[in-house]
Design an enzyme around this catalytic site. Structure first.
Site, PDB file in Angstrom:
ATOM      1  N   CYS A 188       8.618  21.275  -1.467  1.00 55.72           N
ATOM      2  CA  CYS A 188       8.743  22.555  -0.767  1.00 55.72           C
ATOM      3  C   CYS A 188       7.371  23.125  -0.403  1.00 55.72           C
ATOM      4  O   CYS A 188       6.693  23.699  -1.251  1.00 55.72           O
ATOM      5  CB  CYS A 188       9.524  23.543  -1.630  1.00 55.72           C
ATOM      6  N   CYS A 224       7.034  26.906  -0.770  1.00 51.86           N
ATOM      7  CA  CYS A 224       6.893  27.367  -2.154  1.00 51.86           C
ATOM      8  C   CYS A 224       5.495  27.071  -2.689  1.00 51.86           C
ATOM      9  O   CYS A 224       4.909  27.895  -3.390  1.00 51.86           O
ATOM     10  CB  CYS A 224       7.883  26.664  -3.090  1.00 51.86           C
ATOM     11  N   ASP A 225       4.990  25.887  -2.414  1.00 46.60           N
ATOM     12  CA  ASP A 225       3.817  25.408  -3.158  1.00 46.60           C
ATOM     13  C   ASP A 225       2.545  25.228  -2.337  1.00 46.60           C
ATOM     14  O   ASP A 225       1.482  24.976  -2.911  1.00 46.60           O
ATOM     15  CB  ASP A 225       4.165  24.067  -3.843  1.00 46.60           C
TER      16      ASP A 225
END
Ligand code: NAP
Length: 313
Positions: free
Chosen positions: A132, A135-136
């Site tokens: 992701c 997200c990261d």
């Protein structure tokens, strides 16, 4: 008989649970083998509104669960083997719990990111391996990153990650890309992206502090190569968790549940879907939570209509 059963405990299912419990409908939530869903595999969540300092994924999910329990939601662990939505009330066959019967069913079983299944990959999830970028990506500022895949997801993630990374190497196993032309053109004009085509990933290399590179097989020369990077983003697709529905709920060609636009309604009245299991586009915790709220409100309205029907009969 339950008024509502929710299958799946990611942000969509838990938000639906909070709303239904607060509406005094005492929902039953069936938790599968990964309570809390995909967010429990991430570290810090920095983009969920309301947490200016960020919050750890597992903690966020735990908070949502407690919030649902506070209003009387019931949680039970089980694996839904099959559902029967051919007549009302609906029946679920649940391993460990037997047959459960419900007036409404909320499907929030999510989608699972596909992994490569190569050595070093699972050991380093959260230590440089991610599925992701949204997200990261932020954790890789100024670092070199690899994105694996040749579809729209991989190219979209590669483009997004150039905001943070000093270099993004796109590793794809063939010469041709599956991604749309517009996406390819956009990424090809991005100077931060390097291409490693005709390379099949064979091992994620890591040291004590996490990922250091990816070993690939050059399919043209037949030689093994190591591409150095601090992060490996695997973007080779997702599979929605809809197998247990046995074809009774309409899905698209990739298995995602089709909902009536702007609602959570499926093709079966009384069955609603929310979260990643019906979302091929956004796949965010906050959008999943929003769709969980929609499913709860749609279910509530439907239960009201059943009660009204029964009263006038
Ligand atoms: P996808 O189109 O199925 O592409 C998956 C890619 O991963 C393919 O290039 C495939 O290689 C590669 N791959 C699969 N298994 C692999 C393995 N074991 N090892 C190495 N490579 C592997 O999946 P997607 O990119 O997630 O897209 C899914 C759908 O969502 C598509 O319809 C796409 O158009 C859509 N989507 C749209 C957007 C957008 O419009 N903004 C963004 C994201 C996704 P091969 O090509 O060799 O099979």
């Amino acid at each position: 008989m339950y008024k509502s059963i929710i299958v799946g405990t990611g942000p969509a299912g838990l938000t639906a649970a909070i709303y239904l419990a607060r509406a005094n409908l005492s929902p039953l939530i069936i938790e599968g083998p990964q309570p809390g869903g995909q967010l429990t595999t991430t570290t810090e969540v920095e983009n969920f509104p309301g947490f200016p300092e960020g919050i750890m994924g597992p903690e966020l999910m735990d908070n949502m669960r407690k919030q649902a329990e506070r209003f009387g939601a019931e949680f039970r662990t089980g694996w839904v083997n099959s559902v029967d939505t051919s007549s009302r009330p609906f029946k679920l066959q649940v391993e460990g719990l037997g047959e459960l019967v419900t007036e409404t069913l909320i499907l929030s079983t999510g989608a699972t990111a596909k992994y490569l299944g190569i050595p070093g990959e699972q050991d380093n999830v959260g230590r440089g391996v991610s599925t992701c970028a949204t997200c990261d990506g932020f954790f890789f500022r100024g670092k070199e990153i690899i994105v694996v895949g040749g579809g729209d997801s991989a190219l979209e993630e590669a483009g997004f990650l150039t905001r943070f990374a000093s270099k993004v190497t796109l590793v794809h196993r063939r010469e041709e890309l599956r991604a749309s032309k517009i996406m390819q053109d956009r990424v090809r004009s991005n100077e931060k992206v390097e291409w490693a085509l005709n390379r099949t990933p064979i091992e994620v290399i890591a040291g004590e502090r996490g990922v250091t590179g990816l070993k690939v097989l050059n399919n043209v020369t037949g030689e093994e190569e190591i591409i150095e990077a601090s992060g490996v983003f695997v973007a080779i697709g997702h599979h929605p968790n809809t197998g247990f529905l046995g074809g009774q709920i309409t899905t698209d060609e990739n298995g995602y549940i089709v909902v009536n636009p702007g609602t959570s309604e499926t093709n079966v009245k009384g069955v609603f879907a929310c979260g990643d299991v019906q979302d091929t586009r956004y796949r965010q915790a906050i959008t999943a939570a929003g769709s969980g709220c929609m499913a709860a409100m749609d279910a509530e309205k439907y239960i009201e209509s059943l009660e009204h029907e029964a009263a006038v009969r």
